[in-house]
Design an enzyme around this catalytic site. Structure first.
Site, PDB file in Angstrom:
ATOM      1  N   TRP A  45     -10.256   8.569  -1.827  1.00  0.00           N
ATOM      2  CA  TRP A  45     -10.731   7.691  -0.760  1.00  0.00           C
ATOM      3  C   TRP A  45     -12.094   7.086  -1.026  1.00  0.00           C
ATOM      4  O   TRP A  45     -12.526   6.183  -0.320  1.00  0.00           O
ATOM      5  CB  TRP A  45     -10.725   8.443   0.572  1.00  0.00           C
ATOM      6  CG  TRP A  45      -9.352   8.462   1.142  1.00  0.00           C
ATOM      7  CD1 TRP A  45      -8.500   9.523   1.206  1.00  0.00           C
ATOM      8  CD2 TRP A  45      -8.634   7.347   1.663  1.00  0.00           C
ATOM      9  NE1 TRP A  45      -7.297   9.124   1.734  1.00  0.00           N
ATOM     10  CE2 TRP A  45      -7.356   7.801   2.033  1.00  0.00           C
ATOM     11  CE3 TRP A  45      -8.949   6.006   1.845  1.00  0.00           C
ATOM     12  CZ2 TRP A  45      -6.394   6.966   2.577  1.00  0.00           C
ATOM     13  CZ3 TRP A  45      -7.989   5.170   2.395  1.00  0.00           C
ATOM     14  CH2 TRP A  45      -6.726   5.657   2.758  1.00  0.00           C
ATOM     15  N   ARG A  63      -4.644  15.731  13.431  1.00  0.00           N
ATOM     16  CA  ARG A  63      -3.702  14.876  12.713  1.00  0.00           C
ATOM     17  C   ARG A  63      -2.958  15.579  11.577  1.00  0.00           C
ATOM     18  O   ARG A  63      -3.246  16.696  11.205  1.00  0.00           O
ATOM     19  CB  ARG A  63      -4.441  13.667  12.148  1.00  0.00           C
ATOM     20  CG  ARG A  63      -5.598  13.974  11.214  1.00  0.00           C
ATOM     21  CD  ARG A  63      -6.172  12.673  10.655  1.00  0.00           C
ATOM     22  NE  ARG A  63      -7.312  12.855   9.785  1.00  0.00           N
ATOM     23  CZ  ARG A  63      -8.570  12.706  10.140  1.00  0.00           C
ATOM     24  NH1 ARG A  63      -8.869  12.381  11.395  1.00  0.00           N
ATOM     25  NH2 ARG A  63      -9.555  12.866   9.266  1.00  0.00           N
ATOM     26  N   ASP A  64      -2.002  14.816  11.048  1.00  0.00           N
ATOM     27  CA  ASP A  64      -1.279  15.104   9.798  1.00  0.00           C
ATOM     28  C   ASP A  64      -0.350  16.311   9.907  1.00  0.00           C
ATOM     29  O   ASP A  64      -0.436  17.253   9.110  1.00  0.00           O
ATOM     30  CB  ASP A  64      -2.256  15.314   8.639  1.00  0.00           C
ATOM     31  CG  ASP A  64      -3.299  14.225   8.525  1.00  0.00           C
ATOM     32  OD1 ASP A  64      -3.030  13.111   9.000  1.00  0.00           O
ATOM     33  OD2 ASP A  64      -4.373  14.479   7.952  1.00  0.00           O
ATOM     34  N   ASP A  76      -0.793   8.644   1.345  1.00  0.00           N
ATOM     35  CA  ASP A  76      -0.281   9.978   1.634  1.00  0.00           C
ATOM     36  C   ASP A  76       1.246  10.017   1.649  1.00  0.00           C
ATOM     37  O   ASP A  76       1.884   9.199   2.321  1.00  0.00           O
ATOM     38  CB  ASP A  76      -0.728  10.435   3.024  1.00  0.00           C
ATOM     39  CG  ASP A  76      -2.220  10.631   3.136  1.00  0.00           C
ATOM     40  OD1 ASP A  76      -2.915  10.395   2.149  1.00  0.00           O
ATOM     41  OD2 ASP A  76      -2.669  11.005   4.227  1.00  0.00           O
ATOM     42  N   GLU A 116      -7.734  18.245   6.133  1.00  0.00           N
ATOM     43  CA  GLU A 116      -6.615  17.464   6.654  1.00  0.00           C
ATOM     44  C   GLU A 116      -5.372  17.600   5.782  1.00  0.00           C
ATOM     45  O   GLU A 116      -5.370  18.286   4.760  1.00  0.00           O
ATOM     46  CB  GLU A 116      -7.016  15.998   6.769  1.00  0.00           C
ATOM     47  CG  GLU A 116      -7.397  15.364   5.449  1.00  0.00           C
ATOM     48  CD  GLU A 116      -7.883  13.927   5.602  1.00  0.00           C
ATOM     49  OE1 GLU A 116      -8.045  13.471   6.740  1.00  0.00           O
ATOM     50  OE2 GLU A 116      -8.096  13.270   4.573  1.00  0.00           O
ATOM     51  N   TRP A 118       0.830  -1.204   0.000  1.00  0.00           N
ATOM     52  CA  TRP A 118       0.000   0.000   0.000  1.00  0.00           C
ATOM     53  C   TRP A 118       0.864   1.253   0.000  1.00  0.00           C
ATOM     54  O   TRP A 118       1.868   1.341   0.683  1.00  0.00           O
ATOM     55  CB  TRP A 118      -0.874  -0.021   1.248  1.00  0.00           C
ATOM     56  CG  TRP A 118      -1.755   1.171   1.444  1.00  0.00           C
ATOM     57  CD1 TRP A 118      -1.435   2.327   2.080  1.00  0.00           C
ATOM     58  CD2 TRP A 118      -3.104   1.313   1.007  1.00  0.00           C
ATOM     59  NE1 TRP A 118      -2.506   3.179   2.070  1.00  0.00           N
ATOM     60  CE2 TRP A 118      -3.540   2.582   1.417  1.00  0.00           C
ATOM     61  CE3 TRP A 118      -3.990   0.481   0.308  1.00  0.00           C
ATOM     62  CZ2 TRP A 118      -4.837   3.054   1.161  1.00  0.00           C
ATOM     63  CZ3 TRP A 118      -5.267   0.939   0.048  1.00  0.00           C
ATOM     64  CH2 TRP A 118      -5.683   2.217   0.473  1.00  0.00           C
TER      65      TRP A 118
END
Length: 503
Positions: A307, A166-167, A57, A219, A54
């Site tokens: 996504w 996040r991120d 990002d 995000e 996989w």
């Protein structure tokens, strides 16, 4: 995001975590099916994808010690962002059980501000605690030139008790001699700014947002300076904040940063300016230059998927791939600041013998000779004369009744890319049509197009409008057609076969 470690690949990740990073820099042997490696069905030939598994990002891009380092929590290295050496399938070695490594970034710390040593590479990433339903920011540290990272015992370094926090992107802010973090408060549609002297103790500075498109998520922020390429401010710089939104797109804001607060110019609450007009460009990151060797040039790579359907795509070697590298700048336009994206110049090193075509289009379709043998691995530059009104375009990946349609209307200046008929499978979420207003320049529509095994990237309007799409065409869909609704449109078409980066 949750995209970095997901259940269907958890077994592979756990196995990789117990192997030294050097295990993945060794030659592939015959016993590992080397004849098929990088030749699998749908494997792009000049877009980066890992050997197996996989990728989604980008999780930290930096230029340091004379090379580019690219992370998806695997790691690849490159001298030119065209050819890559995959050196690790999973760089994090001892993350506590129950924590997931989500999107983040990697920095170099030659001044040893964090106390890990001047040779340290430091990843700042989101750790997701599924049991507590909490996301916090943590550090992992590498002393082998960024090929493997150990979990910092003082983690988390930033925890505000949020489930969707996040991120992080971390940069060195020279004016204050401190580290600066931008991190998403996802469900609030905000980006938070923090500062730290040592990457361990963080102080909140300000929030930006809600702003622009805020429908589902906010995000994967990135923050960087870009040079202005034209107008009265030519040569000066502006700050750019990029945010991924709605699981399938990115928007950007341009403005100034005073060390505490980002002030966007021309901000509209209801709209954002899209980085890419296609459905498959997400979570892009820019390369941070810790060698101070790129002379202000800024390069970006994004994840070419979405996504809504990424888990269902029929790829046999794994899931996902990245875009071609893009050099970024800013342009002053009557509509405001516009991000300019140009394919990195080193991509021309892949070109083979040029094929040239020109003439006037007849009403209907015209098949372009000798393109089918290129197997959907080529670059094209096409120029249409727009001085006479009409509608015209190209059919890419054409064959077997399927095609990717790129059409232009001179009256409305509308460029439309329609992939509803291109894939050799049926999946409702994959069907998509996208468009943008693209003004001709000196009565010419110029497109630079990159066709790879399962993707197309189209750069128009000198890089201010870009369309990135996954295609997944069948093996017999290698044709190229020109079409026009009327007679007489002049065109010029230059095509170069592109060499595989895996050979």
């Amino acid at each position: 995001m949750r995209r970095i470690i997901i259940n269907i690949f958890s077994t592979m990740v756990l196995m990789a975590a117990n192997l030294p990073s050097e295990s993945f820099s060794q030659p592939i042997t015959a016993g590992s099916d080397s004849t098929q490696l990088y030749h699998e069905h749908y494997r792009n030939q000049y877009h980066f994808s890992p050997r197996r598994g996989w990728i989604s990002d980008p999780c930290g891009f930096l230029y340091y010690e004379g090379q580019y380092h690219c992370y998806w929590w695997g790691c690849a290295e490159s001298d030119d962002l065209v050819h890559f050496r995959e050196v690790s399938r999973m760089v994090h070695r001892d993350v506590p059980r129950g924590l997931g490594c989500w999107t983040g970034c990697v920095v170099a710390d030659p001044q040893n501000t964090a106390g890990f040593g001047s040779d340290a590479y430091i990843a700042c990433l989101t750790v997701n605690d599924g049991e507590r339903k909490n996301q916090s920011q943590a550090l992992t540290v590498s002393h082998d030139h960024g090929r493997s990272f150990r979990y910092y015992e003082g983690n988390p370094v930033l925890d505000i008790g949020y489930q969707d926090f996040r991120d992080p992107t971390v940069i060195w802010f020279e004016e204050s001699k401190q580290w600066l973090m931008v991190v998403s408060k996802t469900l609030e549609s905000k980006v938070a700014f923090y500062s730290s002297p040592d990457l361990k103790q963080w102080t909140w500075l300000s929030d930006f947002g809600p702003a622009g498109r805020t429908y589902r998520c906010f995000e994967c922020p990135d923050f960087f300076k870009l040079k202005i390429e034209n107008g009265p401010m030519k040569g000066q710089e502006k700050w750019v904040l990029v945010v991924s939104v709605d699981w399938d797109n990115e928007q950007y804001f341009v403005g100034d940063f005073d060390g505490t607060t980002f002030h966007a110019e021309g901000l509209k609450q209801e709209t954002g300016v899209y980085v890419d007009r296609g459905p498959d460009f997400y979570a892009s990151r820019t390369f941070k230059d810790f060698d101070h060797a790129l002379d202000g040039r800024v390069y970006s790579i994004g994840w070419m998927s979405n996504w809504r359907y990424c888990r269902d795509l029929p790829m046999t070697y794994g899931k996902g791939f990245w875009s071609v590298p893009r050099e970024l700048s800013l342009r002053d336009t009557p509509e405001g600041w516009r991000l300019v994206q140009q394919p990195k110049s080193e991509l021309t090193s892949l070109r083979g013998k040029q094929l040239k075509y020109e003439g006037r289009l007849k009403a209907g379709r015209t098949s372009v000779k000798d393109i089918g043998r290129l197997g959907n691995v080529y670059e094209a530059e096409v120029c249409f004369d727009t001085s006479a009104s009409g509608s015209f375009g190209l059919n890419l990946c054409a064959g077997g009744g399927r095609k990717l349609v790129v059409s232009y209307d001179t009256e409305g200046h509308s460029l439309v890319v329609d992939r509803t008929q291109v894939a050799d499978f049926r999946m409702e979420k994959f069907e998509h049509t996208c468009h943008a207003k693209v003004a001709p320049i000196n009565n010419q529509l110029r497109l630079r197009i990159f066709v790879d095994k399962c993707s197309v990237e189209i750069f128009s309007e000198d890089g201010t409008s870009v369309f990135s799409l996954a295609t997944f065409a069948a093996d017999d869909q290698t044709g190229l057609e020109l079409f026009s609704h009327d007679n007489g449109t002049r065109y010029r078409l230059d095509i170069w076969p592109l060499k595989s980066i895996w050979e």
